[in-house]
Design an enzyme around this catalytic site. Structure first.
Site, PDB file in Angstrom:
ATOM      1  N   GLY A 220       0.813  -1.207   0.000  1.00  0.00           N
ATOM      2  CA  GLY A 220       0.000   0.000   0.000  1.00  0.00           C
ATOM      3  C   GLY A 220       0.850   1.262   0.000  1.00  0.00           C
ATOM      4  O   GLY A 220       2.051   1.237   0.270  1.00  0.00           O
ATOM      5  N   GLY A 222       1.951   5.014   1.443  1.00  0.00           N
ATOM      6  CA  GLY A 222       2.220   5.476   2.796  1.00  0.00           C
ATOM      7  C   GLY A 222       3.712   5.400   3.070  1.00  0.00           C
ATOM      8  O   GLY A 222       4.435   4.601   2.465  1.00  0.00           O
ATOM      9  N   GLU A 243      -2.595  -2.687  -6.136  1.00  0.00           N
ATOM     10  CA  GLU A 243      -3.377  -1.556  -6.637  1.00  0.00           C
ATOM     11  C   GLU A 243      -2.437  -0.528  -7.250  1.00  0.00           C
ATOM     12  O   GLU A 243      -2.578  -0.126  -8.388  1.00  0.00           O
ATOM     13  CB  GLU A 243      -4.153  -0.958  -5.469  1.00  0.00           C
ATOM     14  CG  GLU A 243      -4.813   0.361  -5.702  1.00  0.00           C
ATOM     15  CD  GLU A 243      -5.411   0.904  -4.398  1.00  0.00           C
ATOM     16  OE1 GLU A 243      -6.369   0.283  -3.900  1.00  0.00           O
ATOM     17  OE2 GLU A 243      -4.916   1.920  -3.877  1.00  0.00           O
ATOM     18  N   LEU A 319      -2.908   4.487  10.432  1.00  0.00           N
ATOM     19  CA  LEU A 319      -2.726   5.707  11.206  1.00  0.00           C
ATOM     20  C   LEU A 319      -2.810   5.398  12.696  1.00  0.00           C
ATOM     21  O   LEU A 319      -1.992   5.861  13.491  1.00  0.00           O
ATOM     22  CB  LEU A 319      -3.783   6.743  10.826  1.00  0.00           C
ATOM     23  CG  LEU A 319      -3.660   7.384   9.441  1.00  0.00           C
ATOM     24  CD1 LEU A 319      -4.846   8.301   9.182  1.00  0.00           C
ATOM     25  CD2 LEU A 319      -2.360   8.147   9.311  1.00  0.00           C
ATOM     26  N   GLY A 342      -8.086   0.835  -1.653  1.00  0.00           N
ATOM     27  CA  GLY A 342      -8.328  -0.606  -1.695  1.00  0.00           C
ATOM     28  C   GLY A 342      -7.848  -1.343  -0.466  1.00  0.00           C
ATOM     29  O   GLY A 342      -7.825  -2.579  -0.456  1.00  0.00           O
TER      30      GLY A 342
END
Length: 441
Positions: A220, A222, A243, A319, A342
């Protein structure tokens, strides 16, 4: 023949292309790093001058600001991701935030207009067969092209080409304009020495303890998770089904670490919907490289496909994580900070996959901008109003710089104890007290 000649009468001035937008129209815009900046800037500049009113802008993960005070009443933004240009407006209730976590192949998510009046999108010049590329990201562009009443494309001469469904024919586009040089999009955030150490410790733990040779991974976006590709050079025969294709993956393909040999879906290919935060050298590496395939966002994020992948390891940023394993990756209390994207479906797919895992990565603490005080990211309970991005029932592991907490198959008290162990030392006693108070842990 030049690309301009191939476009013929479809190549129009910027003013003519934007002039087709009328009050009350719905204008869909290609998302995030595929934002057509030339068209967007022109529409934003001309809207107030030409008297436009009530234009609905559907721009997911927008990288331009549609919410300036002088644009109120002109444009009404709907977005699924609180990106920096419009985050303050999201907090102030001056735009429509659309929470989307359910994706289906070649369908727009509920809440988006199936047949917008106009779709704005950047593309490469058409080749000799009339095909353009969506460059670094397909996103939902092919689906939007099929549904829109009018498609306006800005041409970016340096756009790459890839395999998969990263193409659109000149006949599917109504108007072309010459684009200015495409902006870089998302600049890499500068991080402190402490944050760098956190990233290195977390990614090393994931790479060594939770990944196996032959696994297929999803990474992902981040600060932490997107760095994982740079820590996998000792692994073998990894696959990528994701993704967003992040930095480091292109080099892993080049060096033979990523082969896709054991993938259930699209074997021997790196599959995603877009490239994010790749260097110029990496972009050159993926350009016309048949290993890399980009597809519609709804397809890459369709849970019905993803659960077919064996040994699928999903690694995503959090987070906040509470003591039972609930993950929020999109908001701090009721204020949206990013979006779902996603993450939910990929984490569920990792948890379902035979031999797979769902992994949440999070620094144990951080110092919020302007506060000057350290705050724990492992919390006793999520603050009021905080949405749950990933239910605790689909979180297998949580990783901080202090270690790995295994949650799969664990009771609430066992989870709380494990998460206290990987919290920042400054907060462990407080968290243990709360765990005893809440759960008798």
């Amino acid at each position: 023949m030049s690309w301009q000649d191939r476009c013929g009468a479809k190549l129009v001035s910027l003013e003519a292309a934007i002039g087709g937008v009328e009050s009350g129209h719905t204008v869909a815009v290609a998302p995030y790093t595929s934002t057509p900046f030339t068209l967007c800037d022109a529409l934003i500049a001309s809207g107030p001058k030409t008297g436009l009113r009530g234009v609905r802008i559907e721009h997911l993960a927008s990288l331009v600001c549609w919410t300036k005070p002088e644009l109120r009443g002109v444009f009404e933004l709907t977005d699924n991701y609180a990106t920096p240009p419009n985050r303050a407006a999201c907090h102030a209730g001056e735009m429509e935030y659309l929470p989307v976590g359910l994706w289906k192949s070649y369908e727009l998510p509920a809440g988006m207009t199936r047949e917008p009046d106009v779709f704005l999108v950047p593309v490469s010049p058409p080749n000799e067969k009339g095909y353009c590329s969506f460059g670094p990201g397909v996103w939902m562009s092919r689906t939007m092209v099929r549904g829109a009443k009018r498609v306006v494309a800005e041409v970016q001469p340096d756009f790459i080409r890839t395999g998969g469904e990263n193409y659109v024919h000149i006949d599917e586009i109504d108007q072309f304009v010459e684009g200015e040089r495409q902006k870089e999009g998302v600049a890499a955030a500068s991080i402190s020495a402490e944050e760098t150490a956190q990233v290195e410790a977390i990614c090393t733990s994931v790479a060594v303890e939770l990944l196996n040779d032959g696994d297929t991974i999803q990474i992902g976006v981040g600060t932490v998770s997107a760095s994982l590709g740079h820590f996998l050079d000792f692994r073998n025969d990894l696959g990528v089904q994701t993704e967003l294709v992040t930095g480091g993956i292109a080099n892993l393909v080049k060096t033979g670490v990523v082969t896709g040999r054991y993938k259930s879906l699209h074997p021997n290919k790196v599959v995603g919907s877009a490239f994010v935060a790749l260097s110029r050298d990496e972009m050159k590496e993926v350009d016309e490289n048949p290993v890399f395939e980009l597809y519609d966002f709804g397809y890459t994020d369709d849970l019905r496909h993803l659960i077919q992948q064996k040994n699928f390891v999903a690694v995503n940023n959090a987070l906040l994580v509470d003591l039972t394993g609930q993950v929020s990756a999109e908001a701090l209390d009721h204020r949206m900070y990013t979006g779902v994207g996603g993450q939910t479906v990929f984490m569920i797919a990792g948890a379902y996959s035979p031999g797979g895992k769902s992994v949440s990565v999070v620094p144990s603490s951080s110092i919020p901008t302007g506060s000057g005080r350290r705050a724990t990211r492992i919390v006793s309970t999520l603050p009021a109003g905080t949405p749950v991005t990933v239910p605790r029932t689909y979180v297998d592991y949580v990783v901080t710089e202090f270690g790995v907490a295994e949650l799969r198959g664990k009771t609430i008290r066992q989870r709380a104890r494990a998460l206290c162990e990987i919290a920042h030392p400054d907060f462990r006693d407080e968290l243990r007290d709360r765990a005893r108070e809440l759960y008798g842990a």
